[in-house]
Structures are given as C-alpha cells and as structure tokens.
Design a protein around this motif. Sequence first.
Motif, PDB file in Angstrom:
ATOM      1  N   CYS A  97      22.580 -90.270  31.721  1.00 30.92           N
ATOM      2  CA  CYS A  97      21.647 -91.536  32.263  1.00 30.92           C
ATOM      3  C   CYS A  97      22.596 -92.868  32.686  1.00 30.92           C
ATOM      4  N   THR A  98      23.851 -92.814  31.977  1.00 28.63           N
ATOM      5  CA  THR A  98      24.929 -93.751  32.269  1.00 28.63           C
ATOM      6  C   THR A  98      25.472 -93.526  33.651  1.00 28.63           C
ATOM      7  N   ALA A  99      25.566 -92.214  34.052  1.00 30.11           N
ATOM      8  CA  ALA A  99      26.349 -91.841  35.311  1.00 30.11           C
ATOM      9  C   ALA A  99      25.460 -92.121  36.273  1.00 30.11           C
ATOM     10  N   LEU A 100      24.018 -92.005  36.089  1.00 32.96           N
ATOM     11  CA  LEU A 100      23.042 -92.218  37.189  1.00 32.96           C
ATOM     12  C   LEU A 100      22.848 -93.845  37.380  1.00 32.96           C
ATOM     13  N   SER A 101      22.957 -94.644  36.399  1.00 35.16           N
ATOM     14  CA  SER A 101      23.054 -95.968  36.491  1.00 35.16           C
ATOM     15  C   SER A 101      24.177 -96.723  37.177  1.00 35.16           C
ATOM     16  N   ALA A 102      25.071 -95.765  36.736  1.00 34.16           N
ATOM     17  CA  ALA A 102      26.483 -96.426  37.354  1.00 34.16           C
ATOM     18  C   ALA A 102      26.657 -96.136  38.860  1.00 34.16           C
ATOM     19  N   TYR A 103      26.156 -95.127  39.322  1.00 33.91           N
ATOM     20  CA  TYR A 103      26.098 -94.573  40.468  1.00 33.91           C
ATOM     21  C   TYR A 103      25.169 -95.421  41.378  1.00 33.91           C
ATOM     22  N   CYS A 104      24.065 -95.819  41.052  1.00 35.67           N
ATOM     23  CA  CYS A 104      23.118 -96.654  41.445  1.00 35.67           C
ATOM     24  C   CYS A 104      23.791 -98.161  41.808  1.00 35.67           C
ATOM     25  N   HIS A 162      24.005 -77.668  40.211  1.00 35.04           N
ATOM     26  CA  HIS A 162      24.581 -78.074  41.359  1.00 35.04           C
ATOM     27  C   HIS A 162      23.564 -78.461  41.939  1.00 35.04           C
ATOM     28  N   LEU A 163      22.393 -78.151  42.032  1.00 30.05           N
ATOM     29  CA  LEU A 163      21.042 -78.502  42.824  1.00 30.05           C
ATOM     30  C   LEU A 163      20.818 -79.854  42.344  1.00 30.05           C
ATOM     31  N   LEU A 164      20.561 -79.919  40.763  1.00 28.20           N
ATOM     32  CA  LEU A 164      19.980 -80.971  40.425  1.00 28.20           C
ATOM     33  C   LEU A 164      20.929 -82.411  40.599  1.00 28.20           C
ATOM     34  N   ALA A 165      22.118 -81.860  40.283  1.00 24.29           N
ATOM     35  CA  ALA A 165      23.184 -83.027  40.620  1.00 24.29           C
ATOM     36  C   ALA A 165      23.096 -83.764  41.907  1.00 24.29           C
ATOM     37  N   TYR A 166      22.792 -82.970  43.093  1.00 18.22           N
ATOM     38  CA  TYR A 166      22.577 -83.550  44.259  1.00 18.22           C
ATOM     39  C   TYR A 166      21.170 -84.362  44.183  1.00 18.22           C
ATOM     40  N   GLN A 167      20.491 -84.208  43.605  1.00 16.22           N
ATOM     41  CA  GLN A 167      19.040 -84.826  43.660  1.00 16.22           C
ATOM     42  C   GLN A 167      19.379 -86.136  43.018  1.00 16.22           C
ATOM     43  N   TYR A 168      20.335 -86.356  42.118  1.00 17.97           N
ATOM     44  CA  TYR A 168      20.905 -87.332  41.458  1.00 17.97           C
ATOM     45  C   TYR A 168      21.614 -88.252  42.556  1.00 17.97           C
ATOM     46  N   VAL A 169      22.135 -87.426  43.105  1.00 21.33           N
ATOM     47  CA  VAL A 169      23.017 -88.307  44.301  1.00 21.33           C
ATOM     48  C   VAL A 169      22.261 -88.861  45.448  1.00 21.33           C
ATOM     49  N   MET A 170      21.312 -88.070  45.838  1.00 16.45           N
ATOM     50  CA  MET A 170      20.464 -88.493  46.901  1.00 16.45           C
ATOM     51  C   MET A 170      19.474 -89.571  46.115  1.00 16.45           C
ATOM     52  N   PHE A 171      19.105 -89.480  45.013  1.00 11.53           N
ATOM     53  CA  PHE A 171      18.309 -90.633  44.546  1.00 11.53           C
ATOM     54  C   PHE A 171      19.366 -91.967  44.595  1.00 11.53           C
ATOM     55  N   ALA A 172      20.363 -91.987  44.084  1.00 14.92           N
ATOM     56  CA  ALA A 172      21.315 -93.012  44.201  1.00 14.92           C
ATOM     57  C   ALA A 172      21.495 -93.564  45.530  1.00 14.92           C
ATOM     58  N   HIS A 173      21.639 -92.639  46.394  1.00 16.58           N
ATOM     59  CA  HIS A 173      21.921 -93.126  48.030  1.00 16.58           C
ATOM     60  C   HIS A 173      20.411 -93.757  48.335  1.00 16.58           C
ATOM     61  N   SER A 174      19.705 -93.235  48.156  1.00 17.54           N
ATOM     62  CA  SER A 174      18.235 -93.695  48.654  1.00 17.54           C
ATOM     63  C   SER A 174      17.964 -95.260  48.124  1.00 17.54           C
ATOM     64  N   TRP A 175      18.672 -95.816  47.209  1.00 24.04           N
ATOM     65  CA  TRP A 175      18.439 -96.935  46.986  1.00 24.04           C
ATOM     66  C   TRP A 175      18.888 -97.931  48.077  1.00 24.04           C
ATOM     67  N   ALA A 176      19.916 -97.497  49.046  1.00 15.54           N
ATOM     68  CA  ALA A 176      20.473 -98.140  50.279  1.00 15.54           C
ATOM     69  C   ALA A 176      19.706 -97.933  51.287  1.00 15.54           C
ATOM     70  N   LEU A 177      19.661 -96.521  51.426  1.00 17.52           N
ATOM     71  CA  LEU A 177      18.684 -96.105  52.630  1.00 17.52           C
ATOM     72  C   LEU A 177      17.269 -96.610  52.861  1.00 17.52           C
ATOM     73  N   LYS A 178      16.631 -96.532  51.736  1.00 18.20           N
ATOM     74  CA  LYS A 178      15.286 -97.076  51.767  1.00 18.20           C
ATOM     75  C   LYS A 178      15.012 -98.296  50.841  1.00 18.20           C
ATOM     76  N   HIS A 179      16.186 -99.225  50.957  1.00 15.53           N
ATOM     77  CA  HIS A 179      16.204-100.355  50.136  1.00 15.53           C
ATOM     78  C   HIS A 179      15.015-101.608  50.981  1.00 15.53           C
ATOM     79  N   TRP A 180      14.975-101.146  52.335  1.00 11.83           N
ATOM     80  CA  TRP A 180      13.669-102.185  52.815  1.00 11.83           C
ATOM     81  C   TRP A 180      12.435-101.758  52.196  1.00 11.83           C
ATOM     82  N   SER A 181      12.096-100.755  51.744  1.00  6.02           N
ATOM     83  CA  SER A 181      10.845-100.543  51.092  1.00  6.02           C
ATOM     84  C   SER A 181      10.878-100.716  49.515  1.00  6.02           C
ATOM     85  N   TYR A 182      12.322-100.458  48.727  1.00  9.24           N
ATOM     86  CA  TYR A 182      12.185-100.404  47.317  1.00  9.24           C
ATOM     87  C   TYR A 182      12.223-101.947  46.827  1.00  9.24           C
TER      88      TYR A 182
END
Length: 229
Positions: A97-104, A162-182
């Motif tokens: 949880c800390t890694a996901l929070s830090a990434y975001c 490996h696949l789940l880790a990438y879902q976390y990565v994409m979730f973090a990146h999505s905060w920037a990619l879709k920030h106009w909506s979020y």
Amino acid sequence: MSAAGEVKSVVSDPRLVEERRRQIILAAVELFSKEGYHTTTIQQIARRAGTSTGLIYQYFGDKEDVLFLTLKLVIDSYENEIPFRLDGVVHPVERLCTALSAYCGVVDRLRDATVLAYRSTMSLRAERRALIKEGETRTNRLIEACVRDCTTGGFMRPVAEHLLAYQYVMFAHSWALKHWSYRERYALDEYVEEGIQLLVDPFLTAKGRLALASKRARDEVPGADLPVD
C-alpha cells in the motif's frame, strides 16, 4: 558519439549544472506538453526559462538531451522516492500500500512529465529509449516484489505477480493521464484509497484483509500495530 546515458556539459560545477538543468527542464516540460516535442525549439525553451539559447547549449548538446533528462528525472524519482518511503516499513501489506501511495505521489508531483513520457519516449534514439525502459522496469520489479511478499506471506492469494504489478503501475500513471477527469472527483489520497480497494482488497486472504483493516485503523489512531499472522 557520447554514451547513450551521458549528457555533456561545458560547465564543470555539479551544483550549478543540476540547478540550471532543472530550470531548463521545467520550461521544456511545459512547452513539450503544450506544443509538442518536435514543434518546440531550443529558442522557445530559452525564452520560457528566462535564459539565452547559448546558455542552454552549455548544459545540453541538443534538444534530445533535454527530453532525455526530462524523462530520466521521472524514472529516477520513482527509483529514489518509492524505496525511501518503504524504508522501515516491514509488514508486506503495508509495504504494498505504501509503494502504491508513493508511486502515485511521484506521478502527482510530475504529472506533465509523466504524460510527456507516454507521448515522446519514441522520439529518443533507440539506446536512450532502452535506458528509460530499463529504469521503469527496475521500479516495476520493486512493486512486483511487494506483491510477492504478500503472496508468500499468505496475505494475498496466488496471482500473476508481474501482471498485477503492472496494473498498479498503470493505475499510478493514470492519475496523470486522466487527471482532467479525476481531479473533479478525487483528491490524491482518495484516489489512492480507491485504488487499494480496487486492486489490493480483492486479492487479499482473510489474514491479509485483517492486516489491511489494522493498517487503516492505525492510520486513524497512530501507534496501533499490524498483525503478522
């Protein structure tokens, strides 16, 4: 030709090089994001940075050098800040949880540069694209290790780590990619909590859910301990 990861500077003072490059990179990110990498000129970057074209060439060889160090700043931030946040965090569920929070958090601070990485990495020559990919892969392995610690500790059911880790990565990146909506719906901490509910909670065992509940309780009441079994 210099090595792919090397950006030569005429100036020898490391402190001044870092300071000037950061000033120029901030201006470049803004222009690359608005005008596009190929359209933006060194002259425009110089004007936006409040400096001269000649001064930029004291710290960078060409425009690709500017783009490369901009993207490297993003990757280096992941590699430095996520481990820093994990330092001293022991429990596998809390580490994940800390890694996901830090990434975001890094993505939030570098939103424009994160989007730029998606748009313009292909504009780098092949050797430099490879360096950016290698850097991101190292961070992904860190996230994957957090997932593995959860599964081997019995806190998370067996998953494709490996696949789940990438879902976390994409979730973090999505905060920037879709920030106009979020941005209309969530503050950053709310977004992270929603991500934990969507991408961590469903994979936890009963023991893992107990650990996550204890973490949330401790966040509200500092000093409570996470269960280890």
